[in-house]
Design a protein around this motif. Structure first.
Motif, short mmCIF file in Angstrom:
data_model
loop_
_atom_site.label_atom_id
_atom_site.label_comp_id
_atom_site.label_asym_id
_atom_site.label_seq_id
_atom_site.Cartn_x
_atom_site.Cartn_y
_atom_site.Cartn_z
N LEU A 81 -6.43 1.19 6.56
CA LEU A 81 -5.63 2.45 6.26
C LEU A 81 -5.87 3.12 4.62
CD1 LEU A 81 -2.38 2.25 8.22
CD2 LEU A 81 -4.37 3.40 8.92
N THR A 82 -5.82 2.01 3.98
CA THR A 82 -6.42 2.38 2.47
C THR A 82 -7.53 2.85 2.20
OG1 THR A 82 -6.79 0.36 1.91
CG2 THR A 82 -4.50 0.86 1.64
N TYR A 83 -8.41 2.92 3.17
CA TYR A 83 -9.98 3.27 2.75
C TYR A 83 -9.90 4.63 2.70
CZ TYR A 83 -14.45 4.62 3.56
OH TYR A 83 -15.99 5.26 3.52
N TYR A 84 -9.00 5.54 3.28
CA TYR A 84 -9.26 6.85 3.42
C TYR A 84 -8.85 7.43 2.16
CZ TYR A 84 -9.92 6.24 8.50
OH TYR A 84 -10.19 5.96 9.90
N ALA A 85 -7.84 6.92 1.77
CA ALA A 85 -7.26 7.50 0.55
C ALA A 85 -7.90 7.04 -0.89
CB ALA A 85 -5.70 7.26 0.20
N TYR A 86 -8.60 5.79 -0.88
CA TYR A 86 -9.12 5.32 -2.05
C TYR A 86 -10.33 4.86 -1.91
CZ TYR A 86 -4.13 5.15 -3.08
OH TYR A 86 -2.76 5.44 -3.26
N GLY A 87 -11.03 4.98 -0.79
CA GLY A 87 -12.52 4.47 -0.53
C GLY A 87 -12.56 3.06 -0.88
N ASP A 88 -13.75 2.64 -1.85
CA ASP A 88 -13.79 1.40 -2.26
C ASP A 88 -13.60 1.43 -3.85
OD1 ASP A 88 -14.59 0.21 0.15
OD2 ASP A 88 -16.55 1.27 0.20
N THR A 89 -12.90 2.28 -4.11
CA THR A 89 -12.40 2.20 -5.69
C THR A 89 -11.44 1.16 -6.01
OG1 THR A 89 -10.43 3.61 -5.43
CG2 THR A 89 -12.62 4.65 -5.78
N ARG A 90 -11.20 0.85 -7.18
CA ARG A 90 -10.35 -0.33 -7.76
C ARG A 90 -8.91 0.40 -7.39
NH1 ARG A 90 -12.08 -1.65 -14.17
NH2 ARG A 90 -14.36 -2.62 -13.41
N LYS A 91 -8.50 1.48 -7.20
CA LYS A 91 -7.24 1.88 -6.86
C LYS A 91 -6.90 1.32 -5.64
CE LYS A 91 -6.85 6.05 -9.67
NZ LYS A 91 -6.77 7.75 -9.68
N ARG A 92 -7.79 1.02 -4.83
CA ARG A 92 -7.53 0.58 -3.49
C ARG A 92 -6.90 -1.07 -3.55
NH1 ARG A 92 -11.71 -0.78 1.50
NH2 ARG A 92 -10.04 -1.24 3.32
N GLY A 93 -7.14 -1.57 -4.53
CA GLY A 93 -6.71 -3.01 -4.75
C GLY A 93 -5.07 -2.77 -4.85
N VAL A 94 -4.85 -1.80 -5.44
CA VAL A 94 -3.19 -1.54 -5.75
C VAL A 94 -2.63 -1.19 -4.67
CG1 VAL A 94 -1.52 -0.31 -7.36
CG2 VAL A 94 -3.64 -1.14 -8.19
N ALA A 95 -3.28 -0.33 -3.75
CA ALA A 95 -2.56 0.14 -2.53
C ALA A 95 -2.45 -1.08 -1.63
CB ALA A 95 -3.53 1.23 -2.16
N LEU A 96 -3.38 -1.87 -1.60
CA LEU A 96 -3.26 -3.13 -0.46
C LEU A 96 -1.99 -3.99 -1.10
CD1 LEU A 96 -7.13 -4.22 -0.45
CD2 LEU A 96 -5.61 -3.13 1.42
N LEU A 97 -1.77 -3.76 -2.23
CA LEU A 97 -0.67 -4.89 -2.67
C LEU A 97 0.90 -4.20 -2.15
CD1 LEU A 97 -1.35 -5.46 -6.49
CD2 LEU A 97 -1.44 -7.11 -4.63
N ALA A 98 0.70 -2.94 -1.77
CA ALA A 98 2.07 -2.53 -1.28
C ALA A 98 2.18 -3.03 0.12
CB ALA A 98 1.92 -1.02 -1.34
N PHE A 99 0.99 -3.13 0.61
CA PHE A 99 1.37 -3.75 2.12
C PHE A 99 1.75 -5.34 2.10
CE2 PHE A 99 -1.23 -0.08 2.84
CZ PHE A 99 -0.93 0.24 4.08
N THR A 100 0.93 -5.97 1.17
CA THR A 100 1.31 -7.40 0.83
C THR A 100 2.68 -7.72 0.55
OG1 THR A 100 -1.04 -7.65 0.17
CG2 THR A 100 0.69 -9.74 -0.32
N HIS A 101 3.40 -6.96 -0.40
CA HIS A 101 4.55 -7.02 -1.00
C HIS A 101 5.37 -6.80 0.46
CE1 HIS A 101 3.11 -6.22 -5.25
NE2 HIS A 101 3.02 -7.61 -5.00
N ALA A 102 5.26 -5.81 1.17
CA ALA A 102 6.36 -5.52 2.18
C ALA A 102 6.24 -6.48 3.19
CB ALA A 102 5.69 -4.25 2.60
N TYR A 103 5.15 -7.36 3.34
CA TYR A 103 5.02 -8.39 4.25
C TYR A 103 5.88 -9.55 3.74
CZ TYR A 103 1.20 -5.62 6.34
OH TYR A 103 0.45 -4.61 7.11
N LYS A 104 5.58 -9.87 2.58
CA LYS A 104 6.18 -11.02 1.69
C LYS A 104 7.92 -10.67 1.62
CE LYS A 104 2.42 -12.57 -1.27
NZ LYS A 104 2.18 -13.04 -2.62
N ALA A 105 8.05 -9.49 1.61
CA ALA A 105 9.68 -9.17 1.75
C ALA A 105 10.22 -9.67 2.86
CB ALA A 105 9.93 -7.76 1.42
#
Length: 209
Positions: A81-105
């Motif tokens: 899902l983050t590919y559409y908004a961020y492509g392969d830019t560095r910002k995509r890594g930050v967006a991925l953290l939102a998913f990881t944090h949600a799962y860890k919570a």
């Protein structure tokens, strides 16, 4: 959990399976998935049922090739899902953290070989761990999700029904969300890599590929 939420969770649970690679494990689960789909109201029952029928009636090797050709080779059908908004830019890594944090919570830990924004992972999380948070993750990436749905429908893909069932659980698109889908279809993700097929201007919220 309300009856409506239970139906939504069941749609997500089934879609998370049916949108995965059609390996032996998935094909063995088709009878159980059929029983689950039969419990759903329309139109989700037909939308998911048509994909079940395709999977059950196709030769496994051909199914695998069809799946790869759809989700691995068509950028408009990318399951991350983050590919559409961020492509392969560095910002995509930050967006991925939102998913990881949600799962860890929710007490879940991702397998190191999986990216947390894969649609199947998000749907499984929503269905089994936290429906509200999982639905919010889908809404946060609504433009990409809608472009995937439209692209699968344009290609007459058997997986189109699964995307339609998922997006059917979400509120109607707002004007700004429709514009985001049009813009994404016309421009593609930011900082495209050289050599990839460009996105053409859309006819109606997404051009035919």
């Amino acid at each position: 959990m309300s009856a409506a939420d239970r139906r939504t969770a069941l749609v997500y649970q089934v879609a998370s399976r049916l949108l995965g690679y059609p390996d032996e494990q998935l094909l063995a689960q088709l009878p159980l998935l059929r029983d689950a789909v039969d419990q759903l109201p329309q139109p989700a029952r037909t939308q998911l049922g048509s994909l079940l029928e395709h999977l059950a009636g196709s030769e496994p090797t051909a199914l695998g090739a069809e799946y790869v050709g759809t989700f691995d080779l068509r950028r408009r059908c990318c399951p991350y899902l983050t590919y559409y908004a961020y492509g392969d830019t560095r910002k995509r890594g930050v967006a991925l953290l939102a998913f990881t944090h949600a799962y860890k919570a929710a007490g879940l830990v991702m397998h190191p070989d999986e990216l947390p924004d894969h649609l199947c992972v998000v749907l499984e999380f929503a269905a089994t761990a936290d429906l509200d948070v999982g639905r919010r993750l889908l809404l946060d990436h609504r433009a990409g999700l809608e472009l995937m749905r439209l692209s699968l429908a344009d290609a007459a893909s058997p997986w189109a029904g699964a995307l339609a069932a998922v997006t059917g659980t979400l509120p109607p698109l707002r004007g700004d969300e429709r514009e985001a889908v049009r813009r994404l279809a016309a421009e593609g993700p930011p900082e495209e890599e050289v050599g990839l097929e460009p996105f053409a201007p859309p006819d109606y919220m997404g051009a035919r590929r």
